[in-house]
Design an enzyme around this catalytic site. Structure first.
Site, PDB file in Angstrom:
ATOM      1  N   ASN A 240       0.850  -1.186   0.000  1.00 34.83           N
ATOM      2  CA  ASN A 240       0.000   0.000   0.000  1.00 34.83           C
ATOM      3  C   ASN A 240       0.883   1.233   0.000  1.00 34.83           C
ATOM      4  OD1 ASN A 240       0.377   0.981   2.865  1.00 34.83           O
ATOM      5  ND2 ASN A 240      -0.342  -1.117   3.232  1.00 34.83           N
ATOM      6  N   ASP A 309      -4.455  -6.180   5.232  1.00 33.07           N
ATOM      7  CA  ASP A 309      -5.503  -7.038   5.791  1.00 33.07           C
ATOM      8  C   ASP A 309      -5.461  -8.438   5.203  1.00 33.07           C
ATOM      9  OD1 ASP A 309      -6.719  -5.310   7.605  1.00 33.07           O
ATOM     10  OD2 ASP A 309      -7.863  -4.312   6.017  1.00 33.07           O
ATOM     11  N   LYS A 319       8.612 -16.984 -10.142  1.00 29.72           N
ATOM     12  CA  LYS A 319       7.838 -15.918 -10.767  1.00 29.72           C
ATOM     13  C   LYS A 319       6.709 -16.487 -11.627  1.00 29.72           C
ATOM     14  CE  LYS A 319       8.519 -12.098 -13.945  1.00 29.72           C
ATOM     15  NZ  LYS A 319       9.406 -11.558 -14.970  1.00 29.72           N
ATOM     16  N   PRO A 337      -3.624 -11.571  10.547  1.00 28.58           N
ATOM     17  CA  PRO A 337      -4.055 -11.300  11.934  1.00 28.58           C
ATOM     18  C   PRO A 337      -4.192  -9.797  12.158  1.00 28.58           C
ATOM     19  CG  PRO A 337      -1.745 -11.979  11.867  1.00 28.58           C
ATOM     20  CD  PRO A 337      -2.289 -12.161  10.484  1.00 28.58           C
ATOM     21  N   ILE A 339      -3.247  -7.120  14.334  1.00 32.47           N
ATOM     22  CA  ILE A 339      -2.247  -6.937  15.394  1.00 32.47           C
ATOM     23  C   ILE A 339      -2.794  -6.030  16.494  1.00 32.47           C
ATOM     24  CG2 ILE A 339       0.098  -6.138  15.881  1.00 32.47           C
ATOM     25  CD1 ILE A 339       0.611  -6.479  12.785  1.00 32.47           C
ATOM     26  N   PHE A 355      -5.047   3.645  14.557  1.00 29.87           N
ATOM     27  CA  PHE A 355      -5.346   4.611  13.509  1.00 29.87           C
ATOM     28  C   PHE A 355      -6.520   4.060  12.706  1.00 29.87           C
ATOM     29  CE2 PHE A 355      -2.394   8.197  12.647  1.00 29.87           C
ATOM     30  CZ  PHE A 355      -1.607   8.071  13.780  1.00 29.87           C
TER      31      PHE A 355
HETATM   32  O1  PMT Z   1       2.810   6.363   6.249  1.00 29.46           O
HETATM   33  P1  PMT Z   1       2.285   7.681   5.723  1.00 29.46           P
HETATM   34  O2  PMT Z   1       2.513   7.846   4.230  1.00 29.46           O
HETATM   35  O3  PMT Z   1       2.793   8.852   6.527  1.00 29.46           O
HETATM   36  O4  PMT Z   1       0.692   7.648   5.898  1.00 29.46           O
HETATM   37  C1  PMT Z   1       0.112   7.646   7.170  1.00 29.46           C
HETATM   38  C2  PMT Z   1      -1.068   6.661   7.283  1.00 29.46           C
HETATM   39  C3  PMT Z   1      -2.220   7.155   6.427  1.00 29.46           C
HETATM   40  C4  PMT Z   1      -0.651   5.264   6.823  1.00 29.46           C
HETATM   41  C5  PMT Z   1      -1.454   6.605   8.811  1.00 29.46           C
HETATM   42  O5  PMT Z   1      -1.842   7.876   9.224  1.00 29.46           O
HETATM   43  C6  PMT Z   1      -2.565   5.598   9.056  1.00 29.46           C
HETATM   44  O6  PMT Z   1      -3.738   5.862   8.902  1.00 29.46           O
HETATM   45  N1  PMT Z   1      -2.198   4.361   9.489  1.00 29.46           N
HETATM   46  C7  PMT Z   1      -3.138   3.245   9.693  1.00 29.46           C
HETATM   47  C8  PMT Z   1      -3.515   2.655   8.348  1.00 29.46           C
HETATM   48  C9  PMT Z   1      -4.475   1.490   8.496  1.00 29.46           C
HETATM   49  O7  PMT Z   1      -4.076   0.364   8.336  1.00 29.46           O
HETATM   50  O8  PMT Z   1      -5.707   1.801   8.873  1.00 29.46           O
HETATM   51  P2  PMT Z   1      -6.923   0.713   8.990  1.00 29.46           P
HETATM   52  O9  PMT Z   1      -8.124   1.538   9.237  1.00 29.46           O
HETATM   53  O10 PMT Z   1      -6.918  -0.228   7.852  1.00 29.46           O
HETATM   54  O11 PMT Z   1      -6.530  -0.108  10.300  1.00 29.46           O
HETATM   55  C10 PMT Z   1      -7.015   0.241  11.599  1.00 29.46           C
HETATM   56  C11 PMT Z   1      -5.951   0.007  12.634  1.00 29.46           C
HETATM   57  O12 PMT Z   1      -5.719  -1.394  12.777  1.00 29.46           O
HETATM   58  C12 PMT Z   1      -4.618   0.657  12.334  1.00 29.46           C
HETATM   59  O13 PMT Z   1      -4.103   1.151  13.573  1.00 29.46           O
HETATM   60  C13 PMT Z   1      -3.766  -0.490  11.836  1.00 29.46           C
HETATM   61  O14 PMT Z   1      -2.391  -0.296  12.168  1.00 29.46           O
HETATM   62  C14 PMT Z   1      -4.348  -1.682  12.584  1.00 29.46           C
HETATM   63  N2  PMT Z   1      -4.297  -2.965  11.862  1.00 29.46           N
HETATM   64  C15 PMT Z   1      -4.960  -3.108  10.689  1.00 29.46           C
HETATM   65  C16 PMT Z   1      -4.967  -4.343  10.062  1.00 29.46           C
HETATM   66  C17 PMT Z   1      -4.271  -5.422  10.647  1.00 29.46           C
HETATM   67  N3  PMT Z   1      -4.234  -6.616  10.067  1.00 29.46           N
HETATM   68  N4  PMT Z   1      -3.617  -5.240  11.801  1.00 29.46           N
HETATM   69  C18 PMT Z   1      -3.626  -4.042  12.415  1.00 29.46           C
HETATM   70  O15 PMT Z   1      -3.010  -3.888  13.479  1.00 29.46           O
END
Ligand code: PMT
Length: 433
Positions: A240, A309, A319, A337, A339, A355
């Site tokens: 991403n 995800d 390849k 998972p 995290i 986030f």
């Molecule tokens: O890195 P930059 O270019 O500076 O950009 C910043 C950012 C946009 C990446 C950052 O501000 C941000 O939003 N990070 C979280 C991105 C994200 O994965 O969001 P989400 O809504 O999909 O996930 C929700 C939360 O679960 C996040 O805290 C993520 O870290 C966590 N997560 C998600 C999926 C997963 N399998 N495990 C997780 O821990």
């Protein structure tokens, strides 16, 4: 982070998945006391050891958690029982304590510490520290810990002025050890000069005020940043657009405020913020392993990483080749998972900050994540349409149980400082009960 489409978008031989952001700003507030700071107090042999008892009380009054280690000579001046009663914790004095060392107690203690303070620090202790000796529990802990170390020298003024002691002190300072005092005045030996240990209240104030011990002194922060790459074959992956800038800025801001910071970084091209410990990972599974290995010793976990995800059910060993007669490629993806949810489900757990990267209905989706993952705080950002990712600025909507604050668009460095201040304030409230 959910791939934009199940198969992602094909770019130059890679399948990548994207995002983008939205905005934020505020005022910095940080407590000046030592809430929740884990102080490992080392007491070495000297008449000033009796002052260390008062120091334990003052540290606890300031909100610190205190564990005491006595050197063999300190135990000639003061008893372990005094410190046990005042600190509320068992006192250690030997590296050869079979009960405690069965589980490598000295390493456990070294990891537990958020701040090491040696008061009083005798001339002999300073010399052994300067030479990296590990000939008793206290000196071993000083080598094994990653926490900042401060010493409060106390000795006869001639001993303090001796070139050998001064050389040892200079060596320790050069390695980042903070030297608090000594003060001038009358001494136990009847002489007068520089060599008195600072008073307990002065030491607590110095810990709270000095550079290495900022507002977050003694706290351990674990921050994840950047994307994860999920390999499809040896040359392609699902990724991403996270650059890691937001997470790295948070790590730098927490470190600047005095925290010990471990940064778990996905594949990014950024310099490590000075003073932080960086662990590089590639996939979501590797990130999970790195986070779980660190989280038990963390006070705060900030999950700024854009964790994939989904990952291919199996990475191909070679390849993929374009098959004649086929116009497409089907990938079978399995879920990674979560995290953040896993950390939040632990007990005990750190203060957990997630986030939310959303392209629409930002607040509603973030509220749902806050509740579903049982977070202490969520920082929501709008991504997509030139927002969030791969930029130097961002904006955040902070949501926590019973609260909400918008941080207006600004550069990620300033935004991270504001976010760290908010986290510190909310956590301090939580610790205060
Ligand atoms: O890195 P930059 O270019 O500076 O950009 C910043 C950012 C946009 C990446 C950052 O501000 C941000 O939003 N990070 C979280 C991105 C994200 O994965 O969001 P989400 O809504 O999909 O996930 C929700 C939360 O679960 C996040 O805290 C993520 O870290 C966590 N997560 C998600 C999926 C997963 N399998 N495990 C997780 O821990």
């Amino acid at each position: 982070m959910r791939p934009a489409a199940a198969t992602g978008e094909r770019r130059g031989g890679r399948i990548s998945v994207s995002y983008r952001p939205f905005r934020v700003c505020v005022v910095s507030y940080m407590s000046q006391i030592l809430p929740g700071v884990r102080v490992l107090l080392g007491v070495s042999g000297g008449i000033a050891a009796y002052k260390a008892a008062e120091l334990v009380r003052r540290l606890r009054d300031a909100g610190a958690e205190v564990r005491v280690v006595l050197s063999a000579n300190a135990a000639r001046f003061v008893t372990a029982l005094t410190f046990q009663a005042l600190s509320g914790n068992p006192v250690r004095s030997s590296l050869w304590d079979e009960a405690a060392e069965g589980a490598m107690g000295h390493i456990e203690l070294a990891r537990w510490a958020g701040q090491v303070l040696i008061a009083p620090a005798s001339a002999d202790l300073l010399a052994r520290l300067a030479h990296g000796r590990a000939d008793d529990l206290l000196t071993t802990l000083c080598l094994a810990t990653t926490a900042p170390v401060a010493v409060a020298p106390a000795m006869n003024h001639q001993m303090w002025a001796h070139p050998a002691t001064q050389a040892n002190v200079a060596c320790l300072r050069a390695r980042g050890v903070r030297v608090l005092g000594p003060a001038e005045g009358s001494q136990a030996c009847g002489e007068s000069g520089s060599g008195r240990m600072l008073e307990a209240a002065e030491l607590v104030a110095a810990l709270a005020a000095t550079g290495s011990v900022g507002e977050l002194a003694g706290q351990r922060w674990l921050v994840s940043a950047g994307p994860t790459y999920e390999d499809i074959d040896p040359v392609r992956f699902i990724g991403n657009r996270s650059s890691g800038r937001m997470g790295f800025a948070i790590a730098a801001a927490a470190r600047a405020a005095g925290a010990q910071v471990t940064l778990v970084a996905g594949p990014v091209a950024l310099a490590t913020p000075p003073g932080t410990t960086r662990i590089d990972v590639r996939s979501a599974q590797q990130m999970r392993e790195a986070v779980l290995a660190q989280v038990d010793h963390s006070d705060v976990f900030v999950s700024a990483a854009a964790v994939g995800d989904f990952r291919p059910a199996a990475a191909a060993p070679h390849k993929f080749k374009k098959a004649d007669g086929h116009s497409g490629l089907e990938l079978s993806l399995v879920q990674n998972p979560d995290i953040l949810a896993e950390v939040a489900a632990r007990s005990p757990r750190p203060f957990v900050v997630g986030f939310a990267a959303e392209t629409e209905q930002v607040e509603a989706h973030a509220q749902a994540k806050l509740a579903r993952k049982r977070l202490d705080l969520i920082a929501a950002n709008e991504v997509g349409h030139e927002l969030g990712f791969e930029r130097d600025d961002n904006a955040l909507l902070l949501l926590w149980p019973g609260g909400r604050e918008a941080l207006a668009r600004t550069d990620k460095t300033t935004l991270a400082q504001d976010l760290v201040a908010r986290i510190a304030r909310l956590r301090a409230r939580q610790v205060a009960g």
